[in-house]
Design a protein around this motif. Structure first.
Motif, PDB file in Angstrom:
ATOM      1  N   PHE A   8       0.808  -1.215   0.000  1.00  0.00           N
ATOM      2  CA  PHE A   8       0.000   0.000   0.000  1.00  0.00           C
ATOM      3  C   PHE A   8       0.847   1.274   0.000  1.00  0.00           C
ATOM      4  O   PHE A   8       0.303   2.373   0.052  1.00  0.00           O
ATOM      5  N   CYS A  11      -0.013   4.177  -2.209  1.00  0.00           N
ATOM      6  CA  CYS A  11      -1.337   4.734  -1.945  1.00  0.00           C
ATOM      7  C   CYS A  11      -1.319   5.753  -0.806  1.00  0.00           C
ATOM      8  O   CYS A  11      -2.112   6.687  -0.795  1.00  0.00           O
ATOM      9  N   HIS A  12      -0.431   5.576   0.156  1.00  0.00           N
ATOM     10  CA  HIS A  12      -0.419   6.440   1.338  1.00  0.00           C
ATOM     11  C   HIS A  12      -0.300   7.922   1.002  1.00  0.00           C
ATOM     12  O   HIS A  12      -0.808   8.757   1.737  1.00  0.00           O
ATOM     13  N   TYR A  45      -9.731  -0.294   1.817  1.00  0.00           N
ATOM     14  CA  TYR A  45      -8.605   0.612   1.561  1.00  0.00           C
ATOM     15  C   TYR A  45      -8.065   0.397   0.148  1.00  0.00           C
ATOM     16  O   TYR A  45      -7.807   1.358  -0.584  1.00  0.00           O
ATOM     17  N   CYS A  49      -7.866   3.112  -2.796  1.00  0.00           N
ATOM     18  CA  CYS A  49      -6.577   3.390  -3.445  1.00  0.00           C
ATOM     19  C   CYS A  49      -6.698   3.292  -4.958  1.00  0.00           C
ATOM     20  O   CYS A  49      -6.248   4.182  -5.685  1.00  0.00           O
ATOM     21  N   ALA A  54      -3.893   4.792  -7.414  1.00  0.00           N
ATOM     22  CA  ALA A  54      -2.660   4.287  -6.800  1.00  0.00           C
ATOM     23  C   ALA A  54      -2.395   2.853  -7.235  1.00  0.00           C
ATOM     24  O   ALA A  54      -3.295   2.017  -7.200  1.00  0.00           O
ATOM     25  N   LEU A  56      -1.143  -0.813  -6.614  1.00  0.00           N
ATOM     26  CA  LEU A  56      -1.058  -1.644  -5.417  1.00  0.00           C
ATOM     27  C   LEU A  56      -0.236  -2.884  -5.683  1.00  0.00           C
ATOM     28  O   LEU A  56      -0.303  -3.460  -6.761  1.00  0.00           O
TER      29      LEU A  56
END
Length: 65
Positions: A8, A11-12, A45, A49, A54, A56
């Motif tokens: 992840f 994505c953060h 989540y 994302c 994002a 992954l």
């Protein structure tokens, strides 16, 4: 949630993990560590994302989901 590495990590920067983490901690604790609860939060989540563009990594294998 503490690292930019891992499935992840990318994505953060786009989706803050804080609220997901808090919800996960509460829900998993309230359900005696139920793995399906953890998996549902991680899926939520991951979905958020992806909606934000994002990339992954494989999060299912390391989390056992």
């Amino acid at each position: 949630k503490k690292t930019l590495e891992g499935p992840f990590g990318a994505c953060h920067r786009l989706v803050a993990p804080r609220d997901f983490y808090r919800d996960c901690l509460y829900d998993v604790c309230m359900n005696d560590g139920a793995k399906p609860v953890l998996c549902r939060v991680l899926e939520a989540y991951a979905t958020t994302c992806r909606k934000n563009g994002a990339p992954l990594g494989d999060w299912r294998t390391p989390s056992g989901c």
